[in-house]
Design an enzyme around this catalytic site. Structure first.
Site, PDB file in Angstrom:
ATOM      1  N   GLU A  82      23.611  20.577 -35.854  1.00 42.75           N
ATOM      2  CA  GLU A  82      24.742  20.004 -35.107  1.00 42.75           C
ATOM      3  C   GLU A  82      24.605  18.494 -34.945  1.00 42.75           C
ATOM      4  O   GLU A  82      23.566  17.908 -35.251  1.00 42.75           O
ATOM      5  CB  GLU A  82      24.856  20.711 -33.752  1.00 42.75           C
ATOM      6  N   CYS A  91      27.243  23.653 -41.086  1.00 37.34           N
ATOM      7  CA  CYS A  91      26.981  25.081 -40.877  1.00 37.34           C
ATOM      8  C   CYS A  91      25.778  25.526 -41.713  1.00 37.34           C
ATOM      9  O   CYS A  91      25.429  24.897 -42.720  1.00 37.34           O
ATOM     10  CB  CYS A  91      28.180  25.917 -41.296  1.00 37.34           C
ATOM     11  N   GLU A  93      25.471  28.039 -43.762  1.00 38.12           N
ATOM     12  CA  GLU A  93      25.779  28.428 -45.146  1.00 38.12           C
ATOM     13  C   GLU A  93      25.804  27.214 -46.057  1.00 38.12           C
ATOM     14  O   GLU A  93      25.237  27.196 -47.146  1.00 38.12           O
ATOM     15  CB  GLU A  93      27.148  29.126 -45.239  1.00 38.12           C
ATOM     16  N   CYS A 129      32.717  30.395 -41.599  1.00 30.52           N
ATOM     17  CA  CYS A 129      33.929  29.655 -41.212  1.00 30.52           C
ATOM     18  C   CYS A 129      34.734  29.314 -42.475  1.00 30.52           C
ATOM     19  O   CYS A 129      34.261  29.487 -43.603  1.00 30.52           O
ATOM     20  CB  CYS A 129      33.549  28.395 -40.444  1.00 30.52           C
ATOM     21  N   CYS A 132      33.079  26.881 -44.942  1.00 34.26           N
ATOM     22  CA  CYS A 132      31.976  27.515 -45.677  1.00 34.26           C
ATOM     23  C   CYS A 132      32.509  28.472 -46.736  1.00 34.26           C
ATOM     24  O   CYS A 132      31.957  28.556 -47.843  1.00 34.26           O
ATOM     25  CB  CYS A 132      31.045  28.254 -44.713  1.00 34.26           C
TER      26      CYS A 132
HETATM   27  N1  THU Z   1      28.361  27.925 -37.613  1.00 35.46           N
HETATM   28  C1  THU Z   1      27.682  28.150 -38.770  1.00 35.46           C
HETATM   29  O1  THU Z   1      26.551  27.696 -38.956  1.00 35.46           O
HETATM   30  N2  THU Z   1      28.299  28.907 -39.712  1.00 35.46           N
HETATM   31  C2  THU Z   1      29.552  29.414 -39.607  1.00 35.46           C
HETATM   32  O2  THU Z   1      30.107  29.909 -40.591  1.00 35.46           O
HETATM   33  C3  THU Z   1      30.209  29.408 -38.309  1.00 35.46           C
HETATM   34  C4  THU Z   1      29.692  28.393 -37.336  1.00 35.46           C
HETATM   35  C5  THU Z   1      27.709  27.093 -36.584  1.00 35.46           C
HETATM   36  C6  THU Z   1      28.323  25.732 -36.440  1.00 35.46           C
HETATM   37  C7  THU Z   1      27.932  25.376 -35.027  1.00 35.46           C
HETATM   38  O3  THU Z   1      26.658  24.769 -35.051  1.00 35.46           O
HETATM   39  C8  THU Z   1      27.811  26.704 -34.308  1.00 35.46           C
HETATM   40  O4  THU Z   1      27.793  27.697 -35.315  1.00 35.46           O
HETATM   41  C9  THU Z   1      28.954  26.994 -33.361  1.00 35.46           C
HETATM   42  O5  THU Z   1      30.175  26.859 -34.008  1.00 35.46           O
END
Ligand code: THU
Length: 184
Positions: A82, A91, A93, A129, A132
């Site tokens: 983050e 993210c 992925e 998401c 991704c």
């Molecule tokens: N996040 C992911 O790492 N992958 C996803 O496909 C969905 C969201 C993370 C991003 C962020 O750090 C946290 O989850 C909350 O959204």
């Protein structure tokens, strides 16, 4: 007027209810469990679970781990990373895919994803998401066959094995640009 007030009251009551930690999956999605997965995918989920602890998530406190299974059997992991400028968050992925690419891996059989909150478990499989999905679509277009996407809940008792065409139908891709990426 009275009716309008009642409606407003109803809406406010509904909004103040605590959110469930996951939306229940629609019934048409058939889930499986860790024990029912083939050994390759069990190993992949293990790798995604192990890396969860390295998630950098001071803002959301949400841990996501991803693991890619390269066509030669190598497993490459990633976590969410983050940023104080929230939109700059990466993210798990995409972190895994970029890390794999820098290691010389661009063709994969599958990706596994697992997640948990700092102090809560996620009841339903974690879905990638939109951004991704688009990036998985790109690497999936390079692969010998469409990649499997193995999504797991925290306890690994509810998993969904799906494919990117199912997750991202009608995707925009290299073909829309009249570009053949197969030799990349
Ligand atoms: N996040 C992911 O790492 N992958 C996803 O496909 C969905 C969201 C993370 C991003 C962020 O750090 C946290 O989850 C909350 O959204």
């Amino acid at each position: 007027m009275k009716k309008l007030l009642c409606l407003l009251l109803l809406l406010c009551t509904a909004c103040s209810k605590p959110e469930p930690h996951s939306c229940p999956l629609p019934a048409e999605f058939i889930t499986t469990s860790y024990q029912e997965l083939n050994p390759d995918y069990q190993q992949l989920v293990d790798a995604a679970t192990e890396v969860l602890q390295n998630s950098y998530n001071p803002y959301s406190n949400f841990f996501v781990g991803a693991a890619l299974l390269a066509e030669d059997g190598t497993i490459i992991t990633g976590t969410n990373f983050e940023n104080a400028a929230y939109g700059s968050t990466i993210c798990a992925e995409r972190a895994a895919i970029l890390r794999a690419n820098s290691m010389g891996y661009r063709r994969f059989k599958a990706i596994a994803i697992i997640g948990r909150g700092k102090d809560f478990d996620v009841a339903e499989p974690i879905a990638p998401c939109g951004a991704c999905r688009q990036v998985i679509y790109e690497v999936s277009s390079l692969a010998e066959q469409p990649m499997d996407v193995v999504m797991s809940n925290t306890s690994r008792q509810r998993l969904l094995v799906t494919t990117i065409p199912e997750l991202l139908p009608l995707a925009f891709g290299p073909r829309d640009l009249n570009i053949n990426i197969s030799s990349f």
